[in-house]
Design a protein around this motif. Structure first.
Motif, mmCIF file in Angstrom:
data_model
loop_
_atom_site.group_PDB
_atom_site.id
_atom_site.type_symbol
_atom_site.label_atom_id
_atom_site.label_comp_id
_atom_site.label_asym_id
_atom_site.label_seq_id
_atom_site.Cartn_x
_atom_site.Cartn_y
_atom_site.Cartn_z
ATOM 1 N N GLU A 81 -6.731 -7.806 -11.198
ATOM 2 C CA GLU A 81 -5.730 -6.743 -11.324
ATOM 3 C C GLU A 81 -6.384 -5.365 -11.349
ATOM 4 O O GLU A 81 -5.903 -4.424 -10.714
ATOM 5 C CB GLU A 81 -4.900 -6.949 -12.603
ATOM 6 C CG GLU A 81 -3.966 -8.128 -12.552
ATOM 7 C CD GLU A 81 -2.973 -8.057 -11.397
ATOM 8 O OE1 GLU A 81 -2.516 -6.936 -11.056
ATOM 9 O OE2 GLU A 81 -2.666 -9.112 -10.823
ATOM 10 N N LEU A 82 -7.468 -5.234 -12.085
ATOM 11 C CA LEU A 82 -8.136 -3.940 -12.196
ATOM 12 C C LEU A 82 -8.746 -3.501 -10.868
ATOM 13 O O LEU A 82 -8.720 -2.320 -10.517
ATOM 14 C CB LEU A 82 -9.207 -3.996 -13.284
ATOM 15 C CG LEU A 82 -8.665 -4.090 -14.719
ATOM 16 C CD1 LEU A 82 -9.778 -4.491 -15.685
ATOM 17 C CD2 LEU A 82 -8.031 -2.772 -15.152
ATOM 18 N N ALA A 83 -9.276 -4.463 -10.113
ATOM 19 C CA ALA A 83 -9.853 -4.135 -8.801
ATOM 20 C C ALA A 83 -8.761 -3.677 -7.836
ATOM 21 O O ALA A 83 -8.938 -2.693 -7.103
ATOM 22 C CB ALA A 83 -10.592 -5.345 -8.241
ATOM 23 N N VAL A 84 -7.651 -4.367 -7.822
ATOM 24 C CA VAL A 84 -6.529 -3.989 -6.952
ATOM 25 C C VAL A 84 -5.995 -2.615 -7.346
ATOM 26 O O VAL A 84 -5.716 -1.758 -6.496
ATOM 27 C CB VAL A 84 -5.412 -5.056 -7.021
ATOM 28 C CG1 VAL A 84 -4.140 -4.551 -6.328
ATOM 29 C CG2 VAL A 84 -5.882 -6.359 -6.392
ATOM 30 N N LEU A 127 -11.934 -15.685 -6.956
ATOM 31 C CA LEU A 127 -11.633 -14.261 -7.085
ATOM 32 C C LEU A 127 -11.744 -13.551 -5.740
ATOM 33 O O LEU A 127 -10.897 -12.718 -5.393
ATOM 34 C CB LEU A 127 -12.572 -13.626 -8.109
ATOM 35 C CG LEU A 127 -12.399 -12.130 -8.372
ATOM 36 C CD1 LEU A 127 -10.976 -11.801 -8.797
ATOM 37 C CD2 LEU A 127 -13.396 -11.659 -9.426
ATOM 38 N N SER A 128 -12.760 -13.896 -4.956
ATOM 39 C CA SER A 128 -12.938 -13.287 -3.631
ATOM 40 C C SER A 128 -11.742 -13.557 -2.736
ATOM 41 O O SER A 128 -11.253 -12.664 -2.038
ATOM 42 C CB SER A 128 -14.207 -13.827 -2.965
ATOM 43 O OG SER A 128 -15.356 -13.480 -3.685
ATOM 44 N N ALA A 129 -11.261 -14.803 -2.755
ATOM 45 C CA ALA A 129 -10.122 -15.178 -1.913
ATOM 46 C C ALA A 129 -8.865 -14.414 -2.324
ATOM 47 O O ALA A 129 -8.111 -13.921 -1.468
ATOM 48 C CB ALA A 129 -9.882 -16.680 -2.000
ATOM 49 N N HIS A 130 -8.642 -14.291 -3.629
ATOM 50 C CA HIS A 130 -7.463 -13.561 -4.105
ATOM 51 C C HIS A 130 -7.533 -12.084 -3.703
ATOM 52 O O HIS A 130 -6.542 -11.501 -3.258
ATOM 53 C CB HIS A 130 -7.364 -13.677 -5.628
ATOM 54 C CG HIS A 130 -6.948 -15.027 -6.101
ATOM 55 N ND1 HIS A 130 -6.737 -15.337 -7.427
ATOM 56 C CD2 HIS A 130 -6.704 -16.180 -5.427
ATOM 57 C CE1 HIS A 130 -6.378 -16.596 -7.550
ATOM 58 N NE2 HIS A 130 -6.368 -17.130 -6.344
ATOM 59 N N LEU A 131 -8.710 -11.481 -3.858
ATOM 60 C CA LEU A 131 -8.856 -10.066 -3.513
ATOM 61 C C LEU A 131 -8.742 -9.846 -2.002
ATOM 62 O O LEU A 131 -8.166 -8.844 -1.561
ATOM 63 C CB LEU A 131 -10.198 -9.537 -4.028
ATOM 64 C CG LEU A 131 -10.302 -9.382 -5.549
ATOM 65 C CD1 LEU A 131 -11.724 -9.020 -5.963
ATOM 66 C CD2 LEU A 131 -9.320 -8.326 -6.057
ATOM 67 N N ARG A 149 -4.972 -9.857 -1.337
ATOM 68 C CA ARG A 149 -4.222 -8.735 -1.889
ATOM 69 C C ARG A 149 -4.665 -7.378 -1.342
ATOM 70 O O ARG A 149 -3.898 -6.416 -1.348
ATOM 71 C CB ARG A 149 -4.330 -8.748 -3.415
ATOM 72 C CG ARG A 149 -3.688 -9.983 -4.040
ATOM 73 C CD ARG A 149 -3.678 -9.896 -5.552
ATOM 74 N NE ARG A 149 -2.859 -8.787 -6.038
ATOM 75 C CZ ARG A 149 -2.700 -8.512 -7.326
ATOM 76 N NH1 ARG A 149 -3.328 -9.250 -8.239
ATOM 77 N NH2 ARG A 149 -1.949 -7.497 -7.706
ATOM 78 N N LEU A 150 -5.911 -7.297 -0.890
ATOM 79 C CA LEU A 150 -6.441 -6.022 -0.396
ATOM 80 C C LEU A 150 -6.645 -6.039 1.115
ATOM 81 O O LEU A 150 -7.459 -5.275 1.645
ATOM 82 C CB LEU A 150 -7.762 -5.691 -1.101
ATOM 83 C CG LEU A 150 -7.683 -5.457 -2.609
ATOM 84 C CD1 LEU A 150 -9.068 -5.249 -3.199
ATOM 85 C CD2 LEU A 150 -6.780 -4.261 -2.930
ATOM 86 N N GLU A 151 -5.897 -6.868 1.800
ATOM 87 C CA GLU A 151 -6.081 -7.027 3.244
ATOM 88 C C GLU A 151 -5.986 -5.692 3.975
ATOM 89 O O GLU A 151 -6.797 -5.385 4.860
ATOM 90 C CB GLU A 151 -5.044 -8.005 3.797
ATOM 91 C CG GLU A 151 -5.218 -8.297 5.273
ATOM 92 C CD GLU A 151 -4.224 -9.332 5.784
ATOM 93 O OE1 GLU A 151 -4.276 -9.645 6.986
ATOM 94 O OE2 GLU A 151 -3.393 -9.809 4.989
ATOM 95 N N GLU A 152 -5.001 -4.870 3.633
ATOM 96 C CA GLU A 152 -4.840 -3.579 4.312
ATOM 97 C C GLU A 152 -5.991 -2.636 3.981
ATOM 98 O O GLU A 152 -6.483 -1.905 4.849
ATOM 99 C CB GLU A 152 -3.502 -2.947 3.924
ATOM 100 C CG GLU A 152 -2.299 -3.683 4.492
ATOM 101 C CD GLU A 152 -1.000 -2.937 4.236
ATOM 102 O OE1 GLU A 152 -1.063 -1.760 3.784
ATOM 103 O OE2 GLU A 152 0.066 -3.513 4.478
ATOM 104 N N ASN A 153 -6.432 -2.629 2.734
ATOM 105 C CA ASN A 153 -7.545 -1.758 2.331
ATOM 106 C C ASN A 153 -8.834 -2.127 3.046
ATOM 107 O O ASN A 153 -9.671 -1.263 3.345
ATOM 108 C CB ASN A 153 -7.797 -1.861 0.821
ATOM 109 C CG ASN A 153 -6.561 -1.611 -0.016
ATOM 110 O OD1 ASN A 153 -5.653 -2.435 -0.045
ATOM 111 N ND2 ASN A 153 -6.515 -0.483 -0.715
ATOM 112 N N LEU A 154 -9.013 -3.419 3.304
ATOM 113 C CA LEU A 154 -10.274 -3.906 3.871
ATOM 114 C C LEU A 154 -10.372 -3.658 5.373
ATOM 115 O O LEU A 154 -11.470 -3.660 5.935
ATOM 116 C CB LEU A 154 -10.425 -5.407 3.575
ATOM 117 C CG LEU A 154 -10.677 -5.741 2.105
ATOM 118 C CD1 LEU A 154 -10.435 -7.228 1.843
ATOM 119 C CD2 LEU A 154 -12.097 -5.361 1.699
#
Length: 283
Positions: free
Chosen positions: A214-217, A241-245, A248-253
């Motif tokens: 949550e904090l990373a997102v 954790l890597s898979a979840h991020l 959730r951060l697909e657009e940012n990446l």
């Protein structure tokens, strides 16, 4: 290669990535019992350190000497470098930056030293930014500025199963308030002004994992970012954790992967097995 970037092994850069970017990596040392090892695949590995810690063997770390760094600087000068940018982990956490400063004074070519005020992957991202500027023909000043800016923008947070290893190594900084009766909780920590500082306290490792996510997102917001998850002897939790991020951060990446890496032996010696960290580094 007019401008060359040097960093240290705590930057957690894969060898192939460092080679691709033209970054020269100088190892720190790990002392296990009476034996001294250079950090790296042929010396002190994360597995070696994790096992030593589990067996309660004495484990400590040592910075590269000014002479060792000067030798690297002079070799690069002989190979054609005209300027060097030397990017290192926080001077609050290690004497490596001081060694770089001392070596820079004796070098035959200009050496700009950068204290990233970060540790681990965030230092690596700073070195990569410097190398990319240098590869595009930028000056050493511009490369050093890029490294400082990337490091300052990076968000580094981590979870440890116990504060005991940080306490032993004297690296606990502002998180010292968590010691004592608070040892029953699972601490979430962050790098703040170059030091380890407390962030939150949670009751279970599962809750810690969820909060890291949550904090990373939250920190990424709507910005383009690089993200890395690092761990010590905790690959399954790191991959989850890597898979979840990544999802959730697909657009940012913007098509980049979430890098998942085992923390190097030197930093691992100070946090202990079970550590999980996230670095969010805006581009």
């Amino acid at each position: 290669m007019p401008v060359v970037v040097v960093t240290d092994s705590t930057a957690t850069l894969p060898a192939d990535l460092a080679a691709e970017k033209g970054i020269v990596v100088v190892p720190l040392q790990v002392i296990i019992g009476a034996e001294v090892f250079d950090e790296g695949s042929q010396g002190a590995t994360p597995a070696l350190v994790a096992e030593a810690l589990r067996e309660f063997l004495p484990v400590s770390t040592s910075r590269p000497t000014p002479a060792a760094l000067l030798e690297v600087y002079e070799r690069l000068a002989a190979e054609g470098a005209t300027e060097i940018v030397s990017v290192h982990l926080s001077a609050e956490m290690s004497g490596t930056y001081e060694s770089a400063q001392l070596a820079a004074r004796e070098a035959s070519i200009p050496v700009l030293t950068v204290d990233t005020r970060q540790v681990g992957v965030a230092t690596g991202y700073a070195a990569i930014s410097a190398a990319e500027v240098a590869a595009e023909g930028g000056s050493a000043d511009e490369a050093a500025s890029a490294a400082r800016a990337r490091a300052e923008a990076a968000y580094s947070l981590f979870y440890v199963d116990t504060l005991e290893y940080l306490r032993r190594g004297g690296r606990i900084g502002a998180a010292a308030a968590l010691l004592g009766g608070a040892l029953a909780v699972k601490p979430l920590l962050q790098i703040e002004d170059g030091k380890v500082a407390s962030l939150e306290r949670v009751r279970t490792s599962g809750r810690a994992l969820a909060r890291l996510e949550e904090l990373a997102v939250q920190d990424a917001g709507d910005r383009p970012v690089d993200v890395c998850v690092a761990h010590l002897s905790s690959p399954e939790r790191a991959e989850t954790l890597s898979a979840h991020l990544a999802s959730r951060l697909e657009e940012n990446l913007e098509g980049r992967e979430v890098r998942c890496a085992e923390l190097g032996a030197v930093l691992g010696a100070h946090v202990g097995p079970g550590m999980l960290a996230v670095c969010v580094a805006p581009l």
